[in-house]
Design a protein around this motif. Structure first.
Motif, short mmCIF file in Angstrom:
data_model
loop_
_atom_site.label_atom_id
_atom_site.label_comp_id
_atom_site.label_asym_id
_atom_site.label_seq_id
_atom_site.Cartn_x
_atom_site.Cartn_y
_atom_site.Cartn_z
N GLY A 76 1.55 43.94 -29.00
CA GLY A 76 2.43 42.93 -29.05
C GLY A 76 0.68 41.37 -28.99
O GLY A 76 0.14 41.85 -29.89
N SER A 77 1.30 40.75 -28.84
CA SER A 77 0.95 39.46 -28.56
C SER A 77 0.14 38.95 -27.39
O SER A 77 -0.73 37.83 -26.97
CB SER A 77 1.54 38.21 -29.08
OG SER A 77 2.71 37.40 -27.71
N THR A 79 -2.59 40.82 -25.94
CA THR A 79 -3.87 40.48 -26.46
C THR A 79 -4.77 39.14 -26.80
O THR A 79 -5.63 38.43 -26.21
CB THR A 79 -4.46 41.71 -27.56
OG1 THR A 79 -3.95 42.91 -26.52
CG2 THR A 79 -6.35 41.77 -27.08
N GLU A 80 -3.91 38.40 -27.70
CA GLU A 80 -4.29 37.33 -27.91
C GLU A 80 -4.30 36.01 -27.20
O GLU A 80 -4.86 35.23 -26.54
CB GLU A 80 -3.18 37.34 -28.99
CG GLU A 80 -3.50 37.59 -30.69
CD GLU A 80 -2.55 37.72 -31.62
OE1 GLU A 80 -2.14 35.93 -31.53
OE2 GLU A 80 -2.41 38.39 -32.69
N ARG A 81 -2.90 36.88 -26.41
CA ARG A 81 -2.49 35.48 -24.94
C ARG A 81 -3.69 35.31 -24.23
O ARG A 81 -4.28 34.23 -23.16
CB ARG A 81 -1.69 35.50 -24.90
CG ARG A 81 -0.24 35.08 -25.73
CD ARG A 81 1.48 35.53 -25.35
NE ARG A 81 2.18 35.37 -26.86
CZ ARG A 81 2.82 33.86 -26.09
NH1 ARG A 81 3.05 33.97 -25.72
NH2 ARG A 81 4.09 34.35 -27.26
N SER A 122 -9.09 45.12 -27.95
CA SER A 122 -9.52 43.90 -28.19
C SER A 122 -10.91 43.72 -29.30
O SER A 122 -11.17 43.11 -29.19
CB SER A 122 -9.75 43.30 -26.73
OG SER A 122 -11.14 43.62 -26.21
N ARG A 220 1.31 31.34 -20.54
CA ARG A 220 1.96 31.80 -21.85
C ARG A 220 1.56 32.79 -21.79
O ARG A 220 1.27 34.24 -21.80
CB ARG A 220 1.44 31.24 -23.15
CG ARG A 220 1.59 29.91 -23.86
CD ARG A 220 1.45 29.86 -25.08
NE ARG A 220 1.64 30.66 -26.14
CZ ARG A 220 0.90 31.23 -27.33
NH1 ARG A 220 -0.39 31.58 -26.84
NH2 ARG A 220 1.08 32.06 -28.49
N SER A 257 6.03 42.32 -24.20
CA SER A 257 6.11 42.28 -25.49
C SER A 257 7.38 42.05 -26.57
O SER A 257 7.38 40.88 -27.82
CB SER A 257 5.55 43.46 -26.68
OG SER A 257 4.48 43.33 -25.55
N TYR A 261 7.49 37.45 -25.60
CA TYR A 261 6.52 37.38 -26.88
C TYR A 261 7.98 37.47 -27.36
O TYR A 261 7.41 37.03 -28.62
CB TYR A 261 5.35 38.53 -26.91
CG TYR A 261 5.08 37.83 -25.02
CD1 TYR A 261 4.96 36.60 -24.67
CD2 TYR A 261 3.68 38.54 -24.99
CE1 TYR A 261 4.18 36.15 -23.89
CE2 TYR A 261 2.87 38.13 -24.12
CZ TYR A 261 2.92 37.11 -22.97
OH TYR A 261 2.01 37.16 -22.01
N SER A 263 7.14 39.80 -30.45
CA SER A 263 6.14 40.21 -30.88
C SER A 263 5.69 41.60 -31.24
O SER A 263 5.44 41.91 -32.35
CB SER A 263 5.23 39.27 -30.54
OG SER A 263 4.55 40.45 -29.19
#
Length: 433
Positions: A76-77, A79-81, A122, A220, A257, A261, A263
């Motif tokens: 999912g996203s 990690t980025e968030r 990550s 977010r 996720s 999200y 994603s």
């Protein structure tokens, strides 16, 4: 020891098969079956020990569930968030991206419980962020990601602590609490080292995040940030057992996720299930082999024999812990951590209990030793993972990792000689040890 005894032959077979490349779990099964054959025991004992051990330990189920939760986070996203949120916290300082690497490991520690999952999840993203436009040397970025990933299994939840609880009957909840202070101490030492390196090597200062963007970035990341709060809150409030909390973590990661999200694709979902199954099977085979081999060790009365031997040496609790540290650090250079937990540690537990050493304190000492093994050559699994991710020769990663490894040794020394660093938080929550 008689080199031609059934137990000696079993050890030689296990060692030989492992060196030839057979998985250690299968090697232990083969050696144990050979031992039972040589002593004329019932061969069905292997299946009996395997089934009794695997199906009577409800806690084992939490291992694949935590692995699955980590996989859902990675596809999912989330990690980025979370990385964007970490950048808000520490990104504006000199060497800010390096500090982000440490902080994100603290946050991810409350989700996956696995150092390998943190590095693989990550690690690639942090490597790309830190080396973009030559901000940081690739070897430094890889070394930092490797050493920060070991925080994951120290701060709860922790898969190695679950395995330790399996062999020691220590409370998982109190083990999780006991890892909190040592994990934060280790992270603090790493941040101090990063700050020193940033000034010495003139690392860049990142552009500060505009104030108006901070609420949006935080919002977010908020669903992802709530995952460790939900997980640990359910465990320590008594709402769920650690195993049920692991299932809740996997369900929550998937829900966030997919629903929030949006994603995750069907292909990514299938791949995450496949990867989780492979990882869980690998660990399961190791546990199964260890259960059978530990039965052989029990028949040979190895733990009690070692206890008598060490008692004859008139060791104090402190000297015993020093001896255990030395043995585990040496073994960690050549053996996989779960194998050490399942094969070596049970041999030490009767002596530790006889000397009055607290099993929760002993567990945290053991886990930190094993985490050190993940970044200590020549085995150093995390070093090889980051070599694959970064393409940097492992000797360069080791060079940049050495100062951080020194800080980890300092942390190990402190928690060995000052048990209150480990036991303060569990006692605050009612632990009587």
């Amino acid at each position: 020891m008689n080199l031609t005894s059934p137990f000696s032959i079993s050890i030689f077979v296990i060692t030989g098969l492992a060196f030839l490349g057979l998985p250690i779990g299968l090697s232990m099964m083969t050696g144990s079956v050979l031992y039972l054959f040589l002593v004329g025991a019932d061969m069905g004992t292997v299946a009996e020990q395997f089934l009794n051990g695997m199906y009577s330990n409800y806690v084992i189920l939490s291992v694949p569930l935590f692995i699955l939760a980590a996989e859902f986070m990675n596809i999912g996203s989330m990690t980025e968030r979370l990385l964007a949120f970490c950048n808000v916290l520490v990104g504006r300082f000199r060497g800010g991206l390096a500090q982000v690497n440490v902080v994100q490991s603290i946050i991810f520690a409350g989700m996956s419980g696995s150092a390998v999952a943190d590095a693989a999840g990550s690690g690639r993203m942090m490597q790309n962020m830190m080396t973009r436009d030559d901000r940081y040397p690739a070897s430094y970025a890889a070394a930092l990601t490797a050493v920060t990933s070991v925080i994951g299994p120290i701060i709860p939840p922790s898969i190695p602590m679950i395995v330790y609880a399996l062999v020691s009957d220590a409370s998982i909840g109190y083990l999780f609490l006991a890892g909190m202070v040592p994990g934060l101490l280790m992270a603090g030492l790493q941040m101090v080292q990063v700050a020193y390196d940033a000034r010495r090597r003139n690392f860049p200062v990142e552009a500060p995040v505009p104030l108006k963007e901070i609420p949006r970035i935080t919002w977010r990341a908020f669903p992802a940030l709530m995952m460790p709060v939900l997980l640990l809150g359910c465990i320590y409030s008594g709402v769920t057992t650690p195993t049920e909390a692991a299932a809740l973590a996997a369900a929550y990661a998937l829900l966030v996720s997919v629903v929030i999200y949006r994603s995750i694709s069907w292909g990514a979902f299938y791949d995450s299930l496949l990867l989780s199954a492979k990882s869980s099977t690998s660990i399961g085979m190791l546990i199964a082999g260890a259960l059978v081999f530990n039965y052989v060790v029990t028949i040979e009365n190895i733990p009690d024999g070692l206890r008598v031997l060490l008692t004859g040496w008139e060791l104090t609790p402190t000297t015993f812990l020093i001896l255990v540290n030395i043995v585990l650090l040496l073994l960690g250079c050549v053996l996989e951590g779960t194998a050490i937990l399942l094969i070596i540690v049970p041999v030490f537990i009767p002596t530790a209990q006889a000397l009055g050493i607290d099993m929760v304190h002993f567990g945290v000492v053991v886990v930190i030793n094993i985490m050190l093994g993940l970044v200590t050559p020549p085995y150093g699994l995390l070093l090889f993972i980051m070599t694959n991710i970064s393409g940097v020769p492992v000797r360069h990663i080791i060079r940049d990792a050495l100062p951080f490894i020194g800080g980890m040794f300092l942390c190990l020394i402190l928690i060995t000689f000052i048990p209150d660093l480990v036991l303060w938080l569990p006692r605050l929550m009612g632990y009587q040890g």
